[in-house]
Design a protein around this motif. Structure first.
Motif, PDB file in Angstrom:
ATOM      1  N   UNK A  77      -3.724  14.778  -9.169  1.00 40.76           N
ATOM      2  CA  UNK A  77      -3.427  15.336 -10.480  1.00 40.76           C
ATOM      3  C   UNK A  77      -3.510  14.258 -11.562  1.00 40.76           C
ATOM      4  N   UNK A  78      -2.939  13.097 -11.276  1.00 44.28           N
ATOM      5  CA  UNK A  78      -3.012  11.975 -12.224  1.00 44.28           C
ATOM      6  C   UNK A  78      -4.461  11.586 -12.480  1.00 44.28           C
ATOM      7  N   UNK A  79      -5.248  11.574 -11.445  1.00 48.23           N
ATOM      8  CA  UNK A  79      -6.665  11.228 -11.595  1.00 48.23           C
ATOM      9  C   UNK A  79      -7.397  12.265 -12.443  1.00 48.23           C
ATOM     10  N   UNK A  80      -7.013  13.519 -12.322  1.00 50.50           N
ATOM     11  CA  UNK A  80      -7.667  14.593 -13.070  1.00 50.50           C
ATOM     12  C   UNK A  80      -7.230  14.654 -14.527  1.00 50.50           C
ATOM     13  N   UNK A 104      -6.737   7.153  -0.950  1.00 52.54           N
ATOM     14  CA  UNK A 104      -6.956   7.492  -2.351  1.00 52.54           C
ATOM     15  C   UNK A 104      -6.925   6.223  -3.188  1.00 52.54           C
ATOM     16  N   UNK A 105      -7.627   6.258  -4.292  1.00 50.75           N
ATOM     17  CA  UNK A 105      -7.531   5.145  -5.233  1.00 50.75           C
ATOM     18  C   UNK A 105      -6.444   5.484  -6.234  1.00 50.75           C
ATOM     19  N   UNK A 106      -5.782   4.471  -6.728  1.00 51.21           N
ATOM     20  CA  UNK A 106      -4.708   4.677  -7.692  1.00 51.21           C
ATOM     21  C   UNK A 106      -5.310   4.653  -9.087  1.00 51.21           C
ATOM     22  N   UNK A 107      -5.241   5.772  -9.797  1.00 45.10           N
ATOM     23  CA  UNK A 107      -5.813   5.786 -11.141  1.00 45.10           C
ATOM     24  C   UNK A 107      -4.999   4.899 -12.085  1.00 45.10           C
ATOM     25  N   UNK A 108      -5.623   4.375 -13.128  1.00 45.32           N
ATOM     26  CA  UNK A 108      -4.936   3.461 -14.043  1.00 45.32           C
ATOM     27  C   UNK A 108      -3.736   4.073 -14.767  1.00 45.32           C
TER      28      UNK A 108
END
Length: 158
Positions: A77-80, A104-108
């Motif tokens: 959700x954070x990535x989106x 998963x990669x951690x979004x900024x």
């Protein structure tokens, strides 16, 4: 007694439920979760910002590394939604777990915190703009009631 005039009476203790029935003849519904209202009201967005450096207004997930809690969905959700700030916290949740176990990669825009004390959770709730639960199946959790007590929008699965 004012309780006898209420449309619905809830008890968070079976002992209290029995006491009210025996002593006053009151029928109540048992609600197995309860919240410490005073602790909720002590939650401080200002303290959260001072302690963590996170400014108020983020989307919050508090849970644990458990497939039922579905924290991986929150990372997605954070990535989106890169325009919003997200905070994920809980037992067993770390950058290493997200990257290595969940692949998963951690979004900024996602801050990853570990386990928080109950008081830290109340501060986080006070500082968030919305509290999100991603559970695959869940009853009425204490966290949901704490978010509601704090007057925050709470997003839960159906």
């Amino acid at each position: 007694m004012a309780l006898s005039e209420a449309d619905v009476c809830l008890c968070v203790s079976k002992g209290q439920q029995n006491f009210l029935k025996q002593r006053f003849g009151l029928n109540t519904h048992y609600l197995p979760n309860g919240v410490d209202i005073d602790a909720c009201r002590r939650g401080s967005a200002e303290k959260w910002t001072i302690d963590t450096g996170h400014k108020p207004g983020f989307v919050l997930f508090v849970g644990r590394n458990d497939p039922v809690k579905n924290p991986e969905f929150f990372v997605r959700l954070a990535e989106a939604m890169p325009e919003r700030d997200f905070v994920i916290a809980g037992q067993g949740i770390s950058t290493e777990v997200i990257e290595n176990e969940w692949s998963l990669r951690i979004p900024p825009n996602l801050s990853v915190l570990g386990t928080l004390s109950h008081y830290q959770v109340q501060d986080a709730i006070a500082a968030c703009s919305v509290l999100v639960l991603c559970s695959l199946r869940e009853g009425l959790t204490t966290l949901v009631m704490e978010g509601m007590e704090a007057g925050k929008p709470v997003v839960v699965p159906d």
